[in-house]
Every structure is written in structure tokens, then in C-alpha cells.
Scaffold this active site. Sequence first.
Site, PDB file in Angstrom:
ATOM      1  N   LYS A 118       0.818  -1.214   0.000  1.00  0.00           N
ATOM      2  CA  LYS A 118       0.000   0.000   0.000  1.00  0.00           C
ATOM      3  C   LYS A 118       0.852   1.264   0.000  1.00  0.00           C
ATOM      4  O   LYS A 118       0.501   2.269  -0.633  1.00  0.00           O
ATOM      5  CB  LYS A 118      -0.946  -0.005   1.197  1.00  0.00           C
ATOM      6  CG  LYS A 118      -2.128  -0.941   1.063  1.00  0.00           C
ATOM      7  CD  LYS A 118      -3.093  -0.755   2.220  1.00  0.00           C
ATOM      8  CE  LYS A 118      -4.376  -1.553   2.026  1.00  0.00           C
ATOM      9  NZ  LYS A 118      -4.156  -2.993   2.014  1.00  0.00           N
ATOM     10  N   GLU A 202      -3.851   6.617   7.171  1.00  0.00           N
ATOM     11  CA  GLU A 202      -4.589   7.472   6.247  1.00  0.00           C
ATOM     12  C   GLU A 202      -5.642   8.265   6.999  1.00  0.00           C
ATOM     13  O   GLU A 202      -6.243   7.767   7.956  1.00  0.00           O
ATOM     14  CB  GLU A 202      -5.295   6.643   5.165  1.00  0.00           C
ATOM     15  CG  GLU A 202      -4.383   6.048   4.136  1.00  0.00           C
ATOM     16  CD  GLU A 202      -5.145   5.289   3.062  1.00  0.00           C
ATOM     17  OE1 GLU A 202      -4.535   4.990   2.023  1.00  0.00           O
ATOM     18  OE2 GLU A 202      -6.340   5.004   3.274  1.00  0.00           O
ATOM     19  N   HIS A 237     -14.925  -3.493   7.850  1.00  0.00           N
ATOM     20  CA  HIS A 237     -14.212  -3.111   6.628  1.00  0.00           C
ATOM     21  C   HIS A 237     -14.222  -4.217   5.578  1.00  0.00           C
ATOM     22  O   HIS A 237     -13.417  -4.202   4.650  1.00  0.00           O
ATOM     23  CB  HIS A 237     -12.769  -2.700   6.944  1.00  0.00           C
ATOM     24  CG  HIS A 237     -12.678  -1.647   8.001  1.00  0.00           C
ATOM     25  ND1 HIS A 237     -13.149  -0.366   7.815  1.00  0.00           N
ATOM     26  CD2 HIS A 237     -12.214  -1.699   9.278  1.00  0.00           C
ATOM     27  CE1 HIS A 237     -12.953   0.335   8.924  1.00  0.00           C
ATOM     28  NE2 HIS A 237     -12.398  -0.448   9.820  1.00  0.00           N
ATOM     29  N   ARG A 294      -6.049  -9.020  -8.899  1.00  0.00           N
ATOM     30  CA  ARG A 294      -6.693 -10.330  -9.001  1.00  0.00           C
ATOM     31  C   ARG A 294      -8.155 -10.131  -9.377  1.00  0.00           C
ATOM     32  O   ARG A 294      -8.640  -9.005  -9.479  1.00  0.00           O
ATOM     33  CB  ARG A 294      -6.618 -11.057  -7.657  1.00  0.00           C
ATOM     34  CG  ARG A 294      -7.176 -10.209  -6.499  1.00  0.00           C
ATOM     35  CD  ARG A 294      -7.234 -10.969  -5.205  1.00  0.00           C
ATOM     36  NE  ARG A 294      -7.480 -10.113  -4.060  1.00  0.00           N
ATOM     37  CZ  ARG A 294      -8.653  -9.645  -3.685  1.00  0.00           C
ATOM     38  NH1 ARG A 294      -9.722  -9.927  -4.408  1.00  0.00           N
ATOM     39  NH2 ARG A 294      -8.784  -8.895  -2.611  1.00  0.00           N
TER      40      ARG A 294
END
Length: 656
Positions: A118, A202, A237, A294
Site C-alpha cells: 500500500k 490514512e 471493513h 486479481r
Amino acid sequence: MATFQKILVANRGEIAVRVLRTAKAMGFDTVAVYSEADRDAPHVAMADEAVCVGPATVSESYLNITRILNAAKLTGAEAVHPGYGFLSENADFAAACAQASIVFIGPGIEAIKLMGCKSASKKAMLAAGVPCIPGYQGEAQDEATLRAEADKIGYPLMIKAAAGGGGRGMRLVHTATEFSEQLRTAKSEALNAFGSNLVILEKAVLQPRHIEIQVFADNHGNAVYLGERDCSVQRRHQKVVEEAPSPFVTPELRKQMGEAAVDVARACDYRGAGTVEFLVDAARNFYFLEMNTRLQVEHPVTEMITGQDLVAWQINVAQGQPLPQQQDEIVLRGHAIEVRLYAEDPRQNFLPQTGLIQHWQSHFQAEGVRIDTGIQAGQSVSAFYDPMLAKVIAWGKDREEARRKLLRTLVHSPLFGVTVNTRFLIEALRHPKFAAGEATTAFIAESLQDSPSLRPLEVSPLAVALATLLAHLRQSPASGAPMLGLQANWPYLLRHGETDFRTQLSPQREQISITVGEEMFAFEMPRLQTDKLEFGLKQVRQTIYWHADASRLYLQYADEIYCFEDRTHAPPLKKQQRGSGQLNAPMDGALVAVLVEVGQTVQHGNTLMVLEAMKMEHPIKADIDGVVTELPAPQGTQVKLGQRLALIQAENKTDE
């Protein structure tokens, strides 16, 4: 140009079945791999050949690269499709396939590496001009540095596993006082799920839409996007409901996000299927989250609105063929919605469930209804794998038709034997806010907090009466006909959970009357079938679904699944104490943390240990105030359902 005839599917469950279906339809020979726990799974029977790759633990089977490649060599498979999860985004696996001259049906190694991190991917996207959420993606990972960066970003913020997705290693931190505990949990989950405890930070965008773009690229310079998917309805999430197209996205926004997603793919020289995920705020500003290298769990909704088989696209691209459509040829038709059927108990904070599937069948068939599943009756759901059992998808000419079809499919697709989230999904789809297309990522927390599917189950007197009727008819000698004239009133004792219900049954000429407490129900001309019970009640003919095993009676009524035990002729049970101080494992799993010691004083609600099961951590909390007297299972132990984990002696306990 790569050519191959035999494809090994390096996965399990519904995605293995789904890939095998397309591969076989395209004329390829197929190979399945399975762990010892999955020996009798549907994907094993579906493939032309199958190879056991180890015990149930994923690190020794589905994540073991050497064993997967040995299975390919043993069967002569020239290509491997990784599905999603497991090794699908593992650059080492893609490299090992290349070294073994096996085609990896997925993107290139460098793209997987870049997008698998990330922090690195966010830096690359910032350099490419793709809008990103403010945050920290540096290499320094000590708590002091992370806390200082968090203070700069401001709260609330998100802690995310740098190497993963799917909600693992992800925590929302509201205030600075929560940071240390949430960081520990996120790092622990990340290490267990992905083998790396690196995290990024974030700024939290509250109540956004989670919108993702399906992209495809080939080896001939072509790259396209196939519309968007709205995946805003989430818990922990993790996505629960997905749909395409998004009810929030305008044609202009679709074009902007689609072109940005293609820019992302081109920036990493992408090949094959990929998904670029964005957060979109109320003003329709969008921010890059990550790219999944993917096929996605929710790819069926894209297939249903485009009429394309994305697995076929993947296989063809892997063989060097160009994309079958250019951007101006891709047309979106109608609307599709997908829900994920999980083995979990929403009433216990979505605690994953294990057990034996007794019955699983859909009684609703219609054009545009699709069920992707890798389970069957008689199969055990273990704690070793993700709790998702199936995906139920419906397409309609518009969103409302798709929603209606999906609701009806869920209502008429009972699963008995393992607790699942069907009622919760039904409540979500029926909610006026979802029906209006207004659900954001805050939908479950804000709009479903009072849902009956999240509260303790209140056993309906009518459900008890129906269970009594079923128990009676199953004993009848004439295929469900009422047993008449033998006794005026028949007493029954039924148990649901820890509650006993005493009922009285009165067979009459054309009906059976059953009394539950102060209520009486007159069932007219009941008729018992293999998995259905038909009856009249207050002049209305109705049907419910049911199933029975040696000791339990399952029935579905008013969208709820009930499990009764007929105790009419059984010896009395001893009452079990509540708040006894004896803590047992709520499921199979690994004890990843023991936070107390013998002799330590604890209070009700204190977290004593952490159990990791189905890739999630679950706190084990004290049920009384007292002193810890036993900790029979040390940290690192693989425990079984019901195994004792701790014993607490109450502070005020006296000899009796």
C-alpha cells in the site's frame, strides 16, 4: 504466445468452483488442489483431477507454494489460476510459476509487488497524478514515529496493513488515546494474515462511498474499464453487499474514475484483471485506495451487467490474446446486486461460526439469479478458512427489480446446521435507505443498529407451535397425516437454546390445534413434505422450510432460522450457570495472546486473551469479577470449540 491445455486452480470454495466452470466450458482440462479438511468439498469433485496439498492449516496447504507447484508438475498442468485470496497476489508465487515454466493467470510480477504494498503503490499513484487520501506510508514503523505521524494527519484516521486487504489489519482510530491498542491489534492481524506487520496511516474519510473500477489490460497495449461497483455496505471493513452500477455515480463521474483506473493500470504496466478501489465523498471527489491485482469476490455483478465472462478474459489474456472488446464496445445493461453469505452470527458481533451444513438449497429459480457456492449439505465449516460460504447475485432491468429478486432468493434459500447471516442480509436489502440507493460505508453502523437481526433472538410463539407441529407430523405413520383419536391432548417439551417451551397439541378432524402459553394456533390440513411444511392458518395457506437430524429440528419462519430440540421424552437437563467464571472457546482457533496471569484480579468485561479464527481476532472477556485461578491453554495453542480457556474465582464467592 503462451499455450496450455490443463489449468490448475490454486484455491478452494466458491471461487475454485467458479473458475473450474469456465475453464471446463472453454475446453481446458482442470486440476483442483485441496487440504485434508476439504477432501469432500465440491471443487474437488468438479475438477478432472485433484491433488491433496497438505493438512487443514493454510500455511501447510493452500499457501504452500512448493506443494502447489508439485501438484501442477504431478498432473502436467501448464497454467495456474490463483482465484482470489491465498496466493493470488503473491509475487513470489508468480515468480515460482515462471521459474517452473508454468503460466500464471494473472498480472506480471512487478505489478503484483508494487500494488501489493500500500505504501509503495500510493507513492506511485501520487507520482502518476492519481488523487490519493492524505496519510503516511513511510518505512519507519516504530510506535513513536507512527504516533507522531498520526498526530500530524489528525483524527479520526485509519491504520491499514501495508501488505493486505479484505479488512484484515485495518482499524479506525477515533482519538489518540485509542492509538496504541488499535495499532497492536492491526499489526498482529496483519502479521497473521499476510506475514508482514507493516502498516500505513490514512486520514479517515467518514461516510464515503466505496467505489471500485474493474480494469483489464492485455499484452498488446489495450486497457479498458468495465464500469464500477458500489461496495459501500461493509462491516469490519469487509464488503457485505455489492452492486453495479453504483446508484451514486453519474455518467461523468464514471468516465473520470474509469479513465483514472486505466491510468493506474498503465502506470504499473498491468496485464489481466485488476480492480482499482476509490473512496468517494459526498461531493463526488474520489481518492485512490488500492489496486487488487486479481479477480474480485464481487466480479459477478460486473459480468451480469456487461454480459462478459471475466474468467474467460483472464485465460485468453494469459494466452497472449488481445482483449475481446475495446472501450467503446463495452455497454452496461440493467443492474446487479450481490450479497455474501457468511458463516457468522450477527447477534454476537458477527462472530464466525463452525459446524456441519445440514441442508442448503435455493427454492427460487428465475432469469438473472445466480448463486456462486462451494458448499453442500454434509460438509463441515471449519475455523481454518474465511467464513464466506456463498455469493447470491440477482440481475434486473433496473435496480429495484434486482433488489426484489435478490430478496426473494434469500428468503427461499434456507441453510440449516450452521448459523449464517441471511436474516441480516434481508434486513439490509429491505431498509429504505438501501432501497433508495443512499447507503454509505456508515450504513450498517447507523441504519441497522436496531435491526432485529443484531438483537438476541426472541422465539416467536408461532415458531414454537410450528416446531411442535413438525415434531408431531414426523411421528405420524401416514406421510404427515395427523394422528387422530389417540389422545385428546398431547404434551410436548421443546428446547431452543437454553429455553424450554411446553406445548399442548390437540389433533382434530381437519386441523391440529397447538397451545403455546396463552396462545392457541389452529393449523388447517397440514401436509409434510421432504423439506417443506404446508398448512393453513386463519384461512391463509402457507409454506415453511424445515430439516431434521438425529437430535435437532430446524425450521425457517418469518425470515428467521430456528433450531429446536424435542425433549418430550428425554431426561431433564442440568441448568448451566451463567457468569460462572469458566470461559470456553467460542470456536476453533489459535490463542494468539494471553494478557493475564494466574492470580491476577480481573473485572467483568476485561479482555483476558485473544483468539484468532477465520483470519480475524476475537477477544475473550471475563464474565465476572474475580481472580484468575486457571489458564490451561498457553499462548500459541490451537484450541477447539468448547475447550476451557480460563477459570475465574468470584471475589465474593462463599462456600455452600
